[in-house]
Scaffold this motif. Sequence first.
Motif, mmCIF file in Angstrom:
data_model
loop_
_atom_site.group_PDB
_atom_site.id
_atom_site.type_symbol
_atom_site.label_atom_id
_atom_site.label_comp_id
_atom_site.label_asym_id
_atom_site.label_seq_id
_atom_site.Cartn_x
_atom_site.Cartn_y
_atom_site.Cartn_z
ATOM 1 N N ALA A 48 0.828 -1.212 0.000
ATOM 2 C CA ALA A 48 0.000 0.000 0.000
ATOM 3 C C ALA A 48 0.860 1.260 0.000
ATOM 4 O O ALA A 48 0.509 2.270 -0.595
ATOM 5 N N ALA A 49 2.014 1.200 0.670
ATOM 6 C CA ALA A 49 2.858 2.386 0.809
ATOM 7 C C ALA A 49 3.987 2.407 -0.224
ATOM 8 O O ALA A 49 4.825 3.304 -0.193
ATOM 9 N N GLU A 50 3.990 1.419 -1.125
ATOM 10 C CA GLU A 50 5.033 1.317 -2.155
ATOM 11 C C GLU A 50 6.425 1.195 -1.540
ATOM 12 O O GLU A 50 7.403 1.768 -2.022
ATOM 13 N N LEU A 51 6.507 0.451 -0.446
ATOM 14 C CA LEU A 51 7.770 0.238 0.253
ATOM 15 C C LEU A 51 8.173 -1.223 0.179
ATOM 16 O O LEU A 51 7.402 -2.073 -0.272
ATOM 17 N N LEU A 167 -3.962 -0.214 8.225
ATOM 18 C CA LEU A 167 -3.760 0.785 7.169
ATOM 19 C C LEU A 167 -4.588 2.033 7.463
ATOM 20 O O LEU A 167 -4.115 3.155 7.277
ATOM 21 N N PHE A 172 2.564 1.997 8.023
ATOM 22 C CA PHE A 172 3.329 1.735 6.800
ATOM 23 C C PHE A 172 4.617 0.999 7.121
ATOM 24 O O PHE A 172 5.454 0.776 6.240
ATOM 25 N N PHE A 184 3.424 6.611 16.243
ATOM 26 C CA PHE A 184 4.886 6.542 16.370
ATOM 27 C C PHE A 184 5.344 5.302 15.618
ATOM 28 O O PHE A 184 4.836 4.211 15.852
ATOM 29 N N TRP A 185 6.317 5.460 14.755
ATOM 30 C CA TRP A 185 6.826 4.333 13.966
ATOM 31 C C TRP A 185 8.257 4.026 14.383
ATOM 32 O O TRP A 185 9.114 4.920 14.342
#
Lengths: 202, 202
Positions: A48-51, A167, A172, A184-185
């Motif tokens: 979804a995040a293109e990562l 999501l 992400f 917070f990631w």
Amino acid sequence: MVKPAIEFYFDFSSPYAYVANEWIDALAARHGRTVRRHAILLGVAFAAAELKSPVAYPLKREYSLHDFARSARFERVPYVQPTPFPIATHHAARVFWWLHDTQGDAPAAQWARSAFRAYFTQGVVLSDPGALRELAQASGLDAAAAEAAWNDPIWKDRLREANEQALRAGLFGAPFFVVDGEPFWGNDRKAQIERRLAEGPF
Amino acid sequence: MVKPAIEFYFDFSSPYAYVANEWIDALAARHGRTVRRHAILLGVAFAAAELKSPVAYPLKREYSLHDFARSARFERVPYVQPTPFPIATHHAARVFWWLHDTQGDAPAAQWARSAFRAYFTQGVVLSDPGALRELAQASGLDAAAAEAAWNDPIWKDRLREANEQALRAGLFGAPFFVVDGEPFWGNDRKAQIERRLAEGPF
């Protein structure tokens, strides 16, 4: 008034989520909080995040492998880089949701600790059904019931729903935390999370 | 015996590098170290590592904009999200190397502080030649000489060489540090760098 739980999202194949899983409960307890765990599939979020996984990029790969182990040592958490890495974790995640919904938070959290530690300290390949059955057994679960759960459409749907909810919450990457609505990631946001819990928004 | 300098690589358009630029000297000094700064172009590293700016990814973008400002506040550093963002920083970086090679580390470091603060607290667009001339002037430099430097093939080559050296050092993002041969990526590795300086490898 009971303070809201800390939302903690993880994929069983994330080294940083494994490390965070070891400190999050103590940190929460110091601030009168509990932890609400969410097992998710990072691959869905990456798409979804293109990562991609940090080890899927040139240059970043070698650094990341060094940093996984160093970040674990920094938190005094044992770490042995597993191979294969990363792995598919949908079976382990469905077992999490099966336990969560049928037995409650504590048995699900215990499974999370058990599965994370098995993969990141003993190299137990959670994507291998035989290894996962053995781990379920060793973790005090009914291995046949666990296997039935990870093959059951009910728990497949439950995991899909958890991914979709993650999501919507903005996830992400992992670990991903939500503290009183603020995201917070990363394992490396521990000090910021601690300040947020102590002082509120800063 | 003089201890090796901390190698500190940055792009003038990186918010996390700006924040790190504010704490790195004091941290180094506490451990009897100096800082050797390297202005580089992150775009070159992103291309080599098949990466993009965090704000170029869906989902990650909104979080990153929140986290830039929060990470600055966490370190008690002023921050105003500039627009446009990110920007091309080759002119500012060439001025850095011109000062570094003709006047030394201290004037180059002073320019780094000045340019970072101008962009991240006052929105001075470093990619705009007029704005950069004014900033050079306000920073006590000869603005015409600075402009001549950023257009001079000598300093273009010097920046290219710095980028190539950075890639050889393993850089794939900014800020990037090398402490006694060990790489650390990110403003959020401050506590790990501090432990490394205090205790050696951990």
